[in-house]
Design a protein around this motif. Structure first.
Motif, PDB file in Angstrom:
ATOM      1  N   MET A 150       0.818  -1.211   0.000  1.00 26.08           N
ATOM      2  CA  MET A 150       0.000   0.000   0.000  1.00 26.08           C
ATOM      3  C   MET A 150       0.855   1.266   0.000  1.00 26.08           C
ATOM      4  O   MET A 150       0.480   2.278  -0.595  1.00 26.08           O
ATOM      5  CB  MET A 150      -0.944  -0.007   1.213  1.00 26.08           C
ATOM      6  CG  MET A 150      -2.079  -1.011   1.093  1.00 26.08           C
ATOM      7  SD  MET A 150      -3.370  -0.784   2.355  1.00 26.08           S
ATOM      8  CE  MET A 150      -2.535  -1.376   3.819  1.00 26.08           C
ATOM      9  N   MET A 151       2.013   1.215   0.658  1.00 30.93           N
ATOM     10  CA  MET A 151       2.886   2.390   0.723  1.00 30.93           C
ATOM     11  C   MET A 151       3.417   2.790  -0.653  1.00 30.93           C
ATOM     12  O   MET A 151       3.844   3.924  -0.858  1.00 30.93           O
ATOM     13  CB  MET A 151       4.051   2.116   1.675  1.00 30.93           C
ATOM     14  CG  MET A 151       3.677   2.135   3.146  1.00 30.93           C
ATOM     15  SD  MET A 151       3.239   3.790   3.739  1.00 30.93           S
ATOM     16  CE  MET A 151       4.836   4.583   3.681  1.00 30.93           C
ATOM     17  N   LYS A 152       3.404   1.864  -1.605  1.00 34.51           N
ATOM     18  CA  LYS A 152       3.878   2.184  -2.957  1.00 34.51           C
ATOM     19  C   LYS A 152       2.903   3.102  -3.686  1.00 34.51           C
ATOM     20  O   LYS A 152       3.288   3.815  -4.613  1.00 34.51           O
ATOM     21  CB  LYS A 152       4.058   0.895  -3.759  1.00 34.51           C
ATOM     22  CG  LYS A 152       5.216   0.022  -3.275  1.00 34.51           C
ATOM     23  CD  LYS A 152       5.344  -1.223  -4.133  1.00 34.51           C
ATOM     24  CE  LYS A 152       6.507  -2.091  -3.678  1.00 34.51           C
ATOM     25  NZ  LYS A 152       6.643  -3.320  -4.504  1.00 34.51           N
ATOM     26  N   TRP A 153       1.636   3.079  -3.258  1.00 33.26           N
ATOM     27  CA  TRP A 153       0.609   3.810  -3.997  1.00 33.26           C
ATOM     28  C   TRP A 153      -0.108   4.869  -3.165  1.00 33.26           C
ATOM     29  O   TRP A 153      -0.681   5.804  -3.728  1.00 33.26           O
ATOM     30  CB  TRP A 153      -0.448   2.819  -4.537  1.00 33.26           C
ATOM     31  CG  TRP A 153       0.148   1.682  -5.300  1.00 33.26           C
ATOM     32  CD1 TRP A 153       0.340   0.403  -4.861  1.00 33.26           C
ATOM     33  CD2 TRP A 153       0.664   1.717  -6.634  1.00 33.26           C
ATOM     34  NE1 TRP A 153       0.935  -0.368  -5.814  1.00 33.26           N
ATOM     35  CE2 TRP A 153       1.143   0.413  -6.941  1.00 33.26           C
ATOM     36  CE3 TRP A 153       0.758   2.705  -7.620  1.00 33.26           C
ATOM     37  CZ2 TRP A 153       1.705   0.075  -8.154  1.00 33.26           C
ATOM     38  CZ3 TRP A 153       1.328   2.374  -8.842  1.00 33.26           C
ATOM     39  CH2 TRP A 153       1.792   1.092  -9.096  1.00 33.26           C
ATOM     40  N   LEU A 154      -0.068   4.727  -1.863  1.00 35.40           N
ATOM     41  CA  LEU A 154      -0.880   5.597  -1.006  1.00 35.40           C
ATOM     42  C   LEU A 154      -0.018   6.356  -0.007  1.00 35.40           C
ATOM     43  O   LEU A 154       1.055   5.880   0.385  1.00 35.40           O
ATOM     44  CB  LEU A 154      -1.913   4.759  -0.243  1.00 35.40           C
ATOM     45  CG  LEU A 154      -2.878   3.910  -1.092  1.00 35.40           C
ATOM     46  CD1 LEU A 154      -3.699   2.997  -0.193  1.00 35.40           C
ATOM     47  CD2 LEU A 154      -3.761   4.793  -1.940  1.00 35.40           C
ATOM     48  N   ASP A 212      -2.107   4.070   7.247  1.00 34.14           N
ATOM     49  CA  ASP A 212      -2.389   3.897   8.677  1.00 34.14           C
ATOM     50  C   ASP A 212      -3.876   3.707   8.934  1.00 34.14           C
ATOM     51  O   ASP A 212      -4.292   2.840   9.714  1.00 34.14           O
ATOM     52  CB  ASP A 212      -1.872   5.112   9.466  1.00 34.14           C
ATOM     53  CG  ASP A 212      -0.465   4.902   9.999  1.00 34.14           C
ATOM     54  OD1 ASP A 212      -0.006   3.747  10.057  1.00 34.14           O
ATOM     55  OD2 ASP A 212       0.181   5.898  10.360  1.00 34.14           O
ATOM     56  N   LYS A 213      -4.710   4.528   8.281  1.00 38.00           N
ATOM     57  CA  LYS A 213      -6.167   4.415   8.446  1.00 38.00           C
ATOM     58  C   LYS A 213      -6.662   3.026   8.022  1.00 38.00           C
ATOM     59  O   LYS A 213      -7.448   2.387   8.729  1.00 38.00           O
ATOM     60  CB  LYS A 213      -6.876   5.479   7.607  1.00 38.00           C
ATOM     61  CG  LYS A 213      -6.690   6.906   8.088  1.00 38.00           C
ATOM     62  CD  LYS A 213      -7.595   7.221   9.255  1.00 38.00           C
ATOM     63  CE  LYS A 213      -7.542   8.697   9.613  1.00 38.00           C
ATOM     64  NZ  LYS A 213      -8.339   8.992  10.825  1.00 38.00           N
ATOM     65  N   LEU A 214      -6.172   2.575   6.864  1.00 39.03           N
ATOM     66  CA  LEU A 214      -6.604   1.276   6.348  1.00 39.03           C
ATOM     67  C   LEU A 214      -6.127   0.133   7.238  1.00 39.03           C
ATOM     68  O   LEU A 214      -6.859  -0.846   7.464  1.00 39.03           O
ATOM     69  CB  LEU A 214      -6.083   1.092   4.918  1.00 39.03           C
ATOM     70  CG  LEU A 214      -6.683   2.036   3.870  1.00 39.03           C
ATOM     71  CD1 LEU A 214      -5.961   1.891   2.538  1.00 39.03           C
ATOM     72  CD2 LEU A 214      -8.176   1.752   3.695  1.00 39.03           C
ATOM     73  N   MET A 215      -4.898   0.260   7.779  1.00 38.76           N
ATOM     74  CA  MET A 215      -4.372  -0.770   8.667  1.00 38.76           C
ATOM     75  C   MET A 215      -5.219  -0.885   9.937  1.00 38.76           C
ATOM     76  O   MET A 215      -5.489  -1.990  10.430  1.00 38.76           O
ATOM     77  CB  MET A 215      -2.926  -0.463   9.032  1.00 38.76           C
ATOM     78  CG  MET A 215      -1.939  -0.499   7.868  1.00 38.76           C
ATOM     79  SD  MET A 215      -1.830  -2.112   7.095  1.00 38.76           S
ATOM     80  CE  MET A 215      -1.047  -3.031   8.392  1.00 38.76           C
ATOM     81  N   LEU A 216      -5.635   0.258  10.468  1.00 43.88           N
ATOM     82  CA  LEU A 216      -6.441   0.248  11.683  1.00 43.88           C
ATOM     83  C   LEU A 216      -7.837  -0.326  11.424  1.00 43.88           C
ATOM     84  O   LEU A 216      -8.399  -1.013  12.285  1.00 43.88           O
ATOM     85  CB  LEU A 216      -6.544   1.663  12.261  1.00 43.88           C
ATOM     86  CG  LEU A 216      -5.238   2.212  12.848  1.00 43.88           C
ATOM     87  CD1 LEU A 216      -5.419   3.662  13.294  1.00 43.88           C
ATOM     88  CD2 LEU A 216      -4.770   1.356  14.020  1.00 43.88           C
ATOM     89  N   ILE A 217      -8.391  -0.042  10.252  1.00 45.66           N
ATOM     90  CA  ILE A 217      -9.693  -0.622   9.889  1.00 45.66           C
ATOM     91  C   ILE A 217      -9.586  -2.144   9.795  1.00 45.66           C
ATOM     92  O   ILE A 217     -10.436  -2.885  10.310  1.00 45.66           O
ATOM     93  CB  ILE A 217     -10.205  -0.025   8.563  1.00 45.66           C
ATOM     94  CG1 ILE A 217     -10.576   1.448   8.758  1.00 45.66           C
ATOM     95  CG2 ILE A 217     -11.402  -0.820   8.033  1.00 45.66           C
ATOM     96  CD1 ILE A 217     -10.889   2.181   7.469  1.00 45.66           C
ATOM     97  N   LEU A 218      -8.525  -2.623   9.128  1.00 49.07           N
ATOM     98  CA  LEU A 218      -8.310  -4.063   9.007  1.00 49.07           C
ATOM     99  C   LEU A 218      -8.115  -4.707  10.385  1.00 49.07           C
ATOM    100  O   LEU A 218      -8.626  -5.791  10.657  1.00 49.07           O
ATOM    101  CB  LEU A 218      -7.099  -4.336   8.113  1.00 49.07           C
ATOM    102  CG  LEU A 218      -7.277  -4.048   6.615  1.00 49.07           C
ATOM    103  CD1 LEU A 218      -5.945  -4.169   5.881  1.00 49.07           C
ATOM    104  CD2 LEU A 218      -8.304  -4.995   6.002  1.00 49.07           C
ATOM    105  N   MET A 246      -1.626   8.512  17.303  1.00 47.87           N
ATOM    106  CA  MET A 246      -0.850   8.480  16.068  1.00 47.87           C
ATOM    107  C   MET A 246      -0.933   7.084  15.455  1.00 47.87           C
ATOM    108  O   MET A 246      -0.966   6.081  16.164  1.00 47.87           O
ATOM    109  CB  MET A 246       0.618   8.825  16.387  1.00 47.87           C
ATOM    110  CG  MET A 246       1.496   9.080  15.174  1.00 47.87           C
ATOM    111  SD  MET A 246       3.210   9.508  15.660  1.00 47.87           S
ATOM    112  CE  MET A 246       2.929  11.112  16.418  1.00 47.87           C
ATOM    113  N   GLY A 247      -1.000   7.002  14.137  1.00 43.84           N
ATOM    114  CA  GLY A 247      -1.109   5.720  13.450  1.00 43.84           C
ATOM    115  C   GLY A 247       0.121   4.844  13.645  1.00 43.84           C
ATOM    116  O   GLY A 247       1.197   5.337  13.992  1.00 43.84           O
TER     117      GLY A 247
END
Length: 408
Positions: free
Chosen positions: A243-247, A253-259, A277-278
């Motif tokens: 994800m860090m390659k594109w976002l 961080d937001k997506l990781m916390l949702i997952l 903090m994420g």
């Protein structure tokens, strides 16, 4: 190499001091960071010497880790430069497998550290343009000095264990050990054990204690990010890297916390609060690694591991918590982390900060640092490659043979 001897007069007589001129860089530390740097230098054709205070490579892994330890990240993110893990190793190699890998790595690149060399001081001599590194050598602690043009600090972030000063701990009476001394929960069977710290070590020690029929209480004094080690069959770290390659980082961080919420649910009701903090931002800015859960949460949810708030004080066989609660306990395991020991011996004030971390991988006057990026083994490998290339460029330029002129 050239060896010289000199006699130094002391109150109680004379002793021999020996010093050596190192042909190439001197690497302090024979852990993964030091081995990676040595291998990359070998590939560049640059000679080197490696000093190690213990009698083996990777002493942290061999002597100060618990038996159940496995690599927290998939093996492809933990391999050192120039050599992959064996194909038959599992995705998360065990402690023993990782040590075997490091031993084969040292053999493959002909890395032969000088063991039992405890560095006492290192300073740059402006007059000569060389680093002077003093050690206590061997079982007899003989004073020795290495003189080198390049100095590579590879002692890492975890050279010394942190033991907090907690009121009453000296009067507790039961066994108190640091996590670096913990091997297995077998000896604690049936005991009430207080685990101080809720990072990866605290979580794993608590899990291991519960698996050995102990009754662990884990102190969660501060907030912590807990992430599943895998999400839908994919390693969490690998997903983050993709994800860090594109976002941007904040969105990852937001997506990781949702997952994490989808897989683990809300953890606050169990006494684990998330930082504001994420997880990735916190890792990059503060060096605080998120916990990758490998089963501790299940024990927390079932009540086999109790999560308790911060400690106020210890007394005989008991601990009082900040909320006034008192617990009877038999033993204490301090999962309170590690720190760099560089400020104790390196006489340098610009490149390394007071907490023992450098401001990058390259300093002045031939000083380098590897394994301090807070990016684990992948960060150490990246540093090692850059250091070897930097030194290698100078070495090749200076050792280049002049071309013979043809006679017309």
């Amino acid at each position: 190499m050239e060896n010289l001897f000199r006699l130094v007069d002391q109150d109680q007589g004379f002793f021999q001091r020996k010093w050596t001129l190192v042909n190439g860089p001197l690497i302090v530390g024979a852990g993964p960071s030091g081995l990676a740097t040595a291998a990359c230098l070998r590939e560049q054709g640059v000679p080197f010497a490696v000093l190690e205070r213990a009698e083996c490579i990777a002493s942290l892994w061999q002597k100060r880790t618990y038996n159940r330890l496995k690599l927290h990240l998939p093996k492809q993110f933990c391999q050192l430069p120039k050599l992959s893990f064996p194909e038959d190793f599992p995705e998360y190699p065990t402690k023993r497998q990782f040590i075997e890998y490091l031993e084969s790595y040292a053999e493959r690149f002909d890395i032969n550290p000088k063991f039992n060399e405890c560095v006492q001081s290192a300073r740059y001599d402006e007059t000569s343009g060389f680093w002077r590194v003093k050690t206590l050598s061997g079982a007899n602690k003989t004073e020795f000095e290495y003189v080198c043009r390049w100095l590579v600090v590879a002692t890492g972030e975890n050279a010394e264990c942190v033991v907090p000063d907690i009121e009453g701990l000296a009067d507790f009476g039961g066994e108190v050990i640091h996590a670096c001394e913990y091997k297995s929960g077998e000896k604690f069977k049936g005991q009430k054990v207080l685990v101080v710290g809720c990072g990866n070590s605290g979580m794993e020690v608590s899990l291991d204690l519960a698996n050995h029929d102990a009754s662990p209480s884990m102190v969660a004094r501060s907030s912590v990010h807990v992430l599943p080690r895998e999400v839908f069959g994919k390693p969490t770290f690998e997903l983050a890297v993709l994800m860090m390659k594109w976002l941007p980082l904040w969105l990852v961080d937001k997506l990781m916390l949702i997952l994490a919420w989808l897989v683990l649910g809300s953890l606050e009701k169990y006494g684990l609060k998330r930082p504001s903090m994420g997880p990735l931002e916190l890792k990059n800015s503060k060096g605080k690694t998120p916990v990758l859960d490998i089963g501790a949460l299940e024990k927390i949810k079932s009540g086999d591991v109790q999560v308790v708030p911060g400690i106020k004080r210890f007394s005989r066989g008991q601990v009082e918590l900040v909320n006034g609660q008192k617990l009877d306990i038999d033993s204490v395991v301090l999962a309170t982390g590690y720190r760099s020991n560089v400020p104790c011996w390196l006489q340098e004030s610009e490149f390394f900060t007071k907490n023992g971390f450098p401001k990058g991988w390259k300093g002045k006057s031939g000083l380098y640092a590897v394994g301090f990026t807070r990016r684990g083994l992948s960060g150490a490998s990246s540093d090692a490659t850059k250091i070897a290339q930097d030194i290698g460029n100078v070495w090749k330029q200076e050792t280049k043979k002049p071309k013979k002129r043809s006679m017309a």
